[in-house]
Design an enzyme around this catalytic site. Structure first.
Site, PDB file in Angstrom:
ATOM      1  N   SER A 140       0.779  -4.092   9.161  1.00  0.00           N
ATOM      2  CA  SER A 140      -0.228  -4.960   9.777  1.00  0.00           C
ATOM      3  C   SER A 140      -1.619  -4.377   9.580  1.00  0.00           C
ATOM      4  O   SER A 140      -1.779  -3.165   9.417  1.00  0.00           O
ATOM      5  CB  SER A 140       0.037  -5.140  11.277  1.00  0.00           C
ATOM      6  OG  SER A 140      -0.291  -3.960  12.008  1.00  0.00           O
ATOM      7  N   VAL A 141      -2.609  -5.268   9.584  1.00  0.00           N
ATOM      8  CA  VAL A 141      -4.016  -4.875   9.599  1.00  0.00           C
ATOM      9  C   VAL A 141      -4.692  -5.687  10.698  1.00  0.00           C
ATOM     10  O   VAL A 141      -4.509  -6.909  10.775  1.00  0.00           O
ATOM     11  CB  VAL A 141      -4.704  -5.131   8.241  1.00  0.00           C
ATOM     12  CG1 VAL A 141      -6.199  -4.851   8.335  1.00  0.00           C
ATOM     13  CG2 VAL A 141      -4.070  -4.292   7.143  1.00  0.00           C
TER      14      VAL A 141
ATOM     15  N   ARG B  82     -10.200  -7.194   4.752  1.00  0.00           N
ATOM     16  CA  ARG B  82     -11.036  -7.128   3.546  1.00  0.00           C
ATOM     17  C   ARG B  82     -11.790  -5.801   3.420  1.00  0.00           C
ATOM     18  O   ARG B  82     -12.916  -5.754   2.961  1.00  0.00           O
ATOM     19  CB  ARG B  82     -12.002  -8.321   3.486  1.00  0.00           C
ATOM     20  CG  ARG B  82     -11.281  -9.649   3.300  1.00  0.00           C
ATOM     21  CD  ARG B  82     -12.231 -10.832   3.318  1.00  0.00           C
ATOM     22  NE  ARG B  82     -12.786 -11.030   4.651  1.00  0.00           N
ATOM     23  CZ  ARG B  82     -12.168 -11.666   5.636  1.00  0.00           C
ATOM     24  NH1 ARG B  82     -10.958 -12.165   5.458  1.00  0.00           N
ATOM     25  NH2 ARG B  82     -12.741 -11.806   6.817  1.00  0.00           N
ATOM     26  N   ARG B  83     -11.151  -4.735   3.853  1.00  0.00           N
ATOM     27  CA  ARG B  83     -11.738  -3.401   3.697  1.00  0.00           C
ATOM     28  C   ARG B  83     -10.845  -2.480   2.866  1.00  0.00           C
ATOM     29  O   ARG B  83     -11.085  -1.285   2.794  1.00  0.00           O
ATOM     30  CB  ARG B  83     -11.988  -2.762   5.066  1.00  0.00           C
ATOM     31  CG  ARG B  83     -12.888  -3.585   5.975  1.00  0.00           C
ATOM     32  CD  ARG B  83     -13.265  -2.810   7.215  1.00  0.00           C
ATOM     33  NE  ARG B  83     -13.982  -3.648   8.177  1.00  0.00           N
ATOM     34  CZ  ARG B  83     -14.552  -3.180   9.284  1.00  0.00           C
ATOM     35  NH1 ARG B  83     -14.490  -1.883   9.566  1.00  0.00           N
ATOM     36  NH2 ARG B  83     -15.173  -3.997  10.118  1.00  0.00           N
ATOM     37  N   GLY B  84      -9.789  -3.039   2.316  1.00  0.00           N
ATOM     38  CA  GLY B  84      -8.907  -2.245   1.477  1.00  0.00           C
ATOM     39  C   GLY B  84      -7.846  -1.465   2.231  1.00  0.00           C
ATOM     40  O   GLY B  84      -7.159  -0.618   1.631  1.00  0.00           O
TER      41      GLY B  84
ATOM     42  N   THR C 230      -4.193  -2.206   0.873  1.00  0.00           N
ATOM     43  CA  THR C 230      -4.000  -1.569  -0.430  1.00  0.00           C
ATOM     44  C   THR C 230      -3.855  -0.066  -0.285  1.00  0.00           C
ATOM     45  O   THR C 230      -2.992   0.552  -0.927  1.00  0.00           O
ATOM     46  CB  THR C 230      -5.178  -1.899  -1.355  1.00  0.00           C
ATOM     47  OG1 THR C 230      -5.234  -3.316  -1.563  1.00  0.00           O
ATOM     48  CG2 THR C 230      -5.039  -1.204  -2.700  1.00  0.00           C
TER      49      THR C 230
ATOM     50  N   TYR D 167       2.755  -9.525  -1.190  1.00  0.00           N
ATOM     51  CA  TYR D 167       3.239  -8.266  -1.749  1.00  0.00           C
ATOM     52  C   TYR D 167       3.464  -8.265  -3.254  1.00  0.00           C
ATOM     53  O   TYR D 167       3.755  -7.216  -3.828  1.00  0.00           O
ATOM     54  CB  TYR D 167       4.526  -7.867  -1.019  1.00  0.00           C
ATOM     55  CG  TYR D 167       4.257  -7.529   0.435  1.00  0.00           C
ATOM     56  CD1 TYR D 167       3.748  -6.284   0.787  1.00  0.00           C
ATOM     57  CD2 TYR D 167       4.478  -8.468   1.439  1.00  0.00           C
ATOM     58  CE1 TYR D 167       3.476  -5.977   2.102  1.00  0.00           C
ATOM     59  CE2 TYR D 167       4.209  -8.167   2.767  1.00  0.00           C
ATOM     60  CZ  TYR D 167       3.703  -6.924   3.091  1.00  0.00           C
ATOM     61  OH  TYR D 167       3.415  -6.615   4.400  1.00  0.00           O
TER      62      TYR D 167
ATOM     63  N   PHE E  84      14.422  -5.980   9.129  1.00  0.00           N
ATOM     64  CA  PHE E  84      14.157  -4.586   9.476  1.00  0.00           C
ATOM     65  C   PHE E  84      12.654  -4.362   9.546  1.00  0.00           C
ATOM     66  O   PHE E  84      11.880  -5.192   9.149  1.00  0.00           O
ATOM     67  CB  PHE E  84      14.805  -3.615   8.482  1.00  0.00           C
ATOM     68  CG  PHE E  84      14.468  -3.892   7.027  1.00  0.00           C
ATOM     69  CD1 PHE E  84      13.333  -3.351   6.450  1.00  0.00           C
ATOM     70  CD2 PHE E  84      15.295  -4.704   6.250  1.00  0.00           C
ATOM     71  CE1 PHE E  84      13.038  -3.578   5.112  1.00  0.00           C
ATOM     72  CE2 PHE E  84      15.010  -4.922   4.910  1.00  0.00           C
ATOM     73  CZ  PHE E  84      13.881  -4.373   4.345  1.00  0.00           C
TER      74      PHE E  84
END
Length: 414
Positions: A87-88, A94-96, A99, A127, A414
């Site tokens: 999760s973000v 949009r800050r990387g 990634t 993904y 999972f």
């Protein structure tokens, strides 16, 4: 490591788990887990494999991995990272961060020597850019049991079905599950404790309301040969009862035990519907029913596979027909995979090594992940313009070799 100018990415400390999990829950809508379920997830979390992105004292990103074995064509159980809890925070998009977490995680999986990574995606479009390919479907169905009949095989009447306490029968059920794992690609070898996830609400520790879990065992000569866990949701209208049986999981060791369990589920009193949220795409019950149209079948994406180590992964599985080809793998995310690989194999085993020979089939790491378990054909991917044949006949040969007799499937999230 620093993910951006104001965010630190680091391995989770055990004292940070509650904050980390709160961040995950908020990202997935904010509904808190029942205490018993939350406690079990804490036990199952492998802190050394969990990442947190921190902006000061605030956790703004999460990612984890479970140490599984993954069954592959041929029955081998290959070490795989079960990617999870990603999760973000909405405040840090949009800050990387995603990634950076995926980069760190793949490097860690490679260092650990795990040939594969796998995940079940909340949003399937995320993904692919990290090399994960959709490798297995799950089948759902809603069966009108008043209008659909079953034709069962000989021997079904020799199987005894009896009710069992879901918690007390865990060991018997887990033994059946473990015997099934090598039989179908995509099944998970799980560490002790994972079996409790299926019944955590049944022991009272995770009770969040709703319908109780029930369990039946299929037995022959006193030996457990199958099980089904389900919930019976009662409903009535002016015409009478029309409840729904919701199947949670079912495994059986032979066709007669399998049919006996399905016959039981079809015959539960005061019900009109049987709901199947997650079954294999080729599940055998489809060949027992009298009217497949009244089963309301639906396929959706399930397991995504990432080949982290090309030669180890391709050597780990067997091949349905003989194959001898040179694959050119394009993989910018895992550059150690990028390049040409000579694959030779058959039903007895395989070899895979780097080569300077001319490529015969060109595909990305994502497409290799799609095809790896044998459920998605290379020919189908080529028809979509994603896989390219450079030597006539090479694609047909490779596609046939990668195929699996049984559709890949994962029994639980999972």
């Amino acid at each position: 490591m620093t993910a951006d100018s104001g965010t630190e990415l680091r391995t989770l400390r055990s004292t940070e788990w509650d904050t980390w999990f709160d961040t995950l829950e908020r990202a997935f809508g904010g509904a808190p887990k029942a205490p018993g379920i939350r406690a079990l997830w804490r036990t199952l979390t492998e802190p050394e494999r969990a990442l947190g992105a921190w902006a000061g004292d605030d956790c703004v990103g999460t990612a984890g991995a479970f140490s599984f074995g993954l069954s592959v064509p041929g029955g081998a159980l290959v070490a795989a990272a079960g990617v999870t809890m990603v999760s973000v925070a909405a405040t840090h998009r949009r800050r990387g961060l995603l990634t950076a977490m995926m980069r760190s995680q793949l490097d860690e999986v490679h260092r650990r020597g795990e040939p594969l990574a796998a995940l079940i995606a909340s949003e399937p479009d995320i993904y692919g850019r990290f090399g994960y390919g959709m490798a297995a479907y799950q089948l759902s169905a809603m069966i009108d049991t008043h209008r659909v009949g079953l034709s069962v095989p000989d021997g079904t009447d020799t199987v005894r079905i009896r009710y069992a306490d879901p918690v007390a029968s865990l060991d018997a059920c887990e033994a059946v599950y473990a015997r099934q794992v090598p039989q179908r690609p995509g099944m998970l070898v799980r560490r002790p404790g994972w079996e409790r996830l299926a019944v955590v609400e049944a022991d009272g520790s995770g009770r969040a309301g709703g319908v109780p879990l029930q369990c039946v065992l299929a037995e022959r000569d006193g030996v457990t040969v199958g099980y089904a866990r389900f919930r019976n949701r009662p409903e009535w209208d002016a015409a009478g009862p029309r409840g729904t049986v919701v199947l949670c999981d079912l495994e059986a060791l032979d066709p007669a035990a399998h049919a006996a369990l399905w016959r039981f589920l079809f015959d539960v009193d005061l019900t009109s519907w049987l709901s199947l949220p997650n079954r294999p795409a080729d599940d055998a019950w489809q060949h027992l029913v009298s009217d497949i149209r009244r089963c309301q079948l639906r396929l959706r994406d399930a397991l995504f596979v990432r080949v982290v180590d090309v030669p180890a992964s391709l050597r780990a599985r067997t091949y349905r027909t003989p194959v001898a080809t040179v694959l050119q793998i394009e993989d910018s995310m895992c550059p150690w995979n990028d390049g040409r690989w000579r694959l030779t194999g058959d039903a007895d085993g395989a070899e895979c090594a780097r080569t300077g020979a001319a490529p015969e089939v060109v595909l990305s790491a994502r497409d290799l992940g799609c095809a790896y378990l044998g459920g998605i054909s290379l020919t189908a991917l080529a028809s979509a313009g994603r896989v390219h044949e450079l030597k006539p006949g090479a694609l047909t040969q490779a596609s046939a070799a990668f195929a699996s007799d049984l559709a890949p499937w994962t029994a639980h999230a999972f």
